[in-house]
Each structure stands twice: as C-alpha cells, then as structure tokens.
Scaffold this active site. Structure first.
Site, mmCIF file in Angstrom:
data_model
loop_
_atom_site.group_PDB
_atom_site.id
_atom_site.type_symbol
_atom_site.label_atom_id
_atom_site.label_comp_id
_atom_site.label_asym_id
_atom_site.label_seq_id
_atom_site.Cartn_x
_atom_site.Cartn_y
_atom_site.Cartn_z
ATOM 1 N N TYR A 152 12.465 -17.865 13.365
ATOM 2 C CA TYR A 152 11.339 -17.170 13.733
ATOM 3 C C TYR A 152 10.743 -18.944 15.022
ATOM 4 O O TYR A 152 10.983 -19.672 13.790
ATOM 5 C CB TYR A 152 10.051 -16.849 12.944
ATOM 6 C CG TYR A 152 9.192 -16.526 13.540
ATOM 7 C CD1 TYR A 152 8.912 -16.682 14.947
ATOM 8 C CD2 TYR A 152 7.818 -15.635 12.438
ATOM 9 C CE1 TYR A 152 6.914 -16.136 15.260
ATOM 10 C CE2 TYR A 152 6.594 -15.358 12.961
ATOM 11 C CZ TYR A 152 6.548 -15.664 14.185
ATOM 12 O OH TYR A 152 5.054 -15.388 14.976
ATOM 13 N N LYS A 181 13.246 -14.873 17.497
ATOM 14 C CA LYS A 181 11.925 -14.273 18.409
ATOM 15 C C LYS A 181 11.233 -16.147 18.931
ATOM 16 O O LYS A 181 10.875 -17.434 18.203
ATOM 17 C CB LYS A 181 11.278 -13.938 17.290
ATOM 18 C CG LYS A 181 9.574 -13.551 17.530
ATOM 19 C CD LYS A 181 9.005 -12.742 16.629
ATOM 20 C CE LYS A 181 6.828 -12.632 17.568
ATOM 21 N NZ LYS A 181 6.538 -12.920 16.963
#
Length: 326
Positions: A152, A181
C-alpha cells in the site's frame, strides 16, 4: 521470527476490477454500527464491485483494536455470504508499525475471511526507513503471511514515504507479494510496473478515482477507490466501458470523477465520504474516531464542488443493481 508460510499453490493477485476501501460506521457511543456497515456492504455488492477492502485508510484501520479489525472483516464476509454475494472478494488492511504485529494482523485477517492483505510501510521512524529497510520489511511480512500481500503506497498516511518503481519492482519478484495499491496516483510509476511485470503475477491498482481511466490506459488491474463508497455502480461502469472499448462513455464518467474526488478531499476525506453516503443514501452517520473530525452539514453547504458529488449521487441512483450471483 515466525516461520515462513508454506503455500499449496502459487499465490495469485486479486482479480481485476473495482474494489472499495469501505468506510466503517460508528454508533454515538463509539462502537461499530454493524447494521449500517451491513447496509453499506450490500449496497457496494449490488453496485457490482469485484471486492471490498476492509480496513483501508478509509476504514480507519489505525483507530481500531485487533478484535474490532477481525470483527469487521468477519461481519463483512458473513453479510456478503448471507445475501448471496459469495463471489465478492475481501482484502484487508494489515498495516502496523512493526513486522511482528503486521504479520499477526495478516494471520488474523485470514482467520476472519480475507483473501489478501494490503500492507502499509511503517512510518514512525522515517529516517530509518531506507529502501533496504522497506524491502526487508515487506519481504518478511510476505514470507510470514498465510495470505498473499499487496503493498500500500500512500505517502499522505506514511509521513511522506513514497516507494518508487525500483523498490516496488524488486518486491514484485517476491513469491507472496502480488500487487500494489498506488494511492500516490503516479501513472508513470504504474506504467513502469505494468510493462515489467505480468498482471497474472503482480497487479498494480490505482488508488485514486481522478486518474482511474488514465491508469486503465496504462495497464492497471483496476482501482481501489474511496469514491466507490459513494458511487460503486458508476466506478464499475467506467471500468466496464473501458474494457468494452467505449472510451467516450469512460471519458464522460472520468470528467465527473475528477471533480467529485477533489470535492471529497476538500470535505476532509473519510468524514466527507461518510457524510455524503449518509445524506445521499440514508444510512449510517458521519461519525469518525478522533482525532478525525466529521464533515458537518454546514461544511457540506459551504464547500465548493459539492454539486459534483450531488451529481454523482444522482447518477449512481439511476444505474441498475447487480443481483446476487451475477
């Protein structure tokens, strides 16, 4: 150090599509509002999303106890299954400030029903987080996680730490790291990753709706989008329009998203998302856990650009539901 996990088959990335970093709702006494959470989860599922991220940044992961995190995942999975949405996948945010706790959260997430873990880079000691330290952290978490992990990358919530494509490309070679992400929203970074790694092994997802279409054109697997809390059907429609070659429709939706996403930012992010969901769809509340502050009705009225969110809500209500099993 815990033993390295053993996998029965090669770990695979989440299927391509639209995922929602779902907000959680709280009661006035600061407990999980399970009824509102269920209503939200089912509206997202009926919107046709591929999956739901429980405890992303929008899910206030850092404000929850371990027990609450597990309960939220388990409740989301049960809500989906009971309504016939067994095909909707669950990813869980498992970020923590130590390797040990992060691995524990990955184990707890699996036990609660998550299929993938989304892992933030620790940021308490920023000067210590060299590229080598970051790579070692994500490798050790992945090697001990019973479910595949995604990285992330969100500099806003990691004290400015922004992983570049060299670091991410190195981590993409790790067996149990299957994607990223990119809430940094950097399309060039995404392109470097998609051109050097097959999506079947390592899938980059964009984390911002205001660049969803450009990310798809650059080869992303889809989006994990805060805006999909408000408009899952519209986000899915853009994704499908692009995949079906209808770029005119995709661009029209993207034009709306760039304004709506910016309006949410000005409303304060999580509190703004909750306030718009509650006002537009009639469930939950704008309550957040401190030190965050809710977006008041006065702020909604005074923030420029909210008209774009009202337009997005109207569009969302005009689009059809997806039935269970579709």
């Amino acid at each position: 150090m815990a033993a390295t996990a053993v996998y029965e088959a090669a770990p695979r990335p989440p299927p391509a599509g639209i995922y929602v970093p779902a907000v959680l709702f709280f009661t006035p006494d600061d407990e999980l509002d399970l009824a509102a959470i269920s209503e939200h989860v089912l509206r997202l599922a009926r919107g046709g999303v591929t999956g739901i991220l429980v405890q992303g940044s929008n899910g206030e992961a850092q404000h929850l106890s371990h027990d609450e995190r597990s309960r939220a995942i388990r409740h989301t999975r049960k809500t989906l299954d009971d309504a016939g949405f067994c095909h909707v996948r669950i990813m869980a945010g498992t970020g923590a400030q130590s390797t040990r706790e992060t691995r524990t959260l990955c184990e707890e997430a699996k036990d609660a029903g998550a299929e993938w873990a989304l892992v933030l880079t620790p940021s308490t000691w920023v000067p210590a987080m060299s590229p080598d330290a970051i790579i070692r952290f994500h490798r050790e978490v992945a090697q001990g996680s019973p479910i595949p992990t995604l990285i992330y990358n969100f500099p806003v919530v990691t004290a400015g730490i922004d992983l570049d494509s060299d670091v991410l490309g190195t981590l993409a070679q790790e067996t149990n790291i299957v994607g990223v992400k990119l809430s940094c929203g950097q399309i060039g970074k995404l392109s470097r990753l998609t051109t050097q790694n097959p999506l079947s092994k390592f899938s980059p997802f964009i984390g911002r709706a205001d660049v969803l279409l450009p990310s798809l054109q650059a080869g992303s697997a889809g989006g994990i989008l805060a805006l999909a809390n408000i408009a899952p059907r519209a986000c899915v429609k853009l994704f499908k329009s692009f995949k079906n070659g209808d770029l005119e429709e995709a661009r029209k939706l993207q034009d709306l998203f760039v304004h709506a996403d910016w309006a949410i930012t000005k409303l304060g992010g999580i509190g703004g998302v909750k306030a718009i969901v509650t006002r537009g769809f009639g469930y939950g509340s704008g309550l957040v856990r401190g030190p965050l502050t809710p977006a008041s009705e006065q702020k909604l009225q005074q923030t420029a650009g909210v008209k774009w969110l009202d337009e997005l809500v109207a569009l969302e209500k005009s689009l059809p539901d997806v039935e269970p099993g579709q």
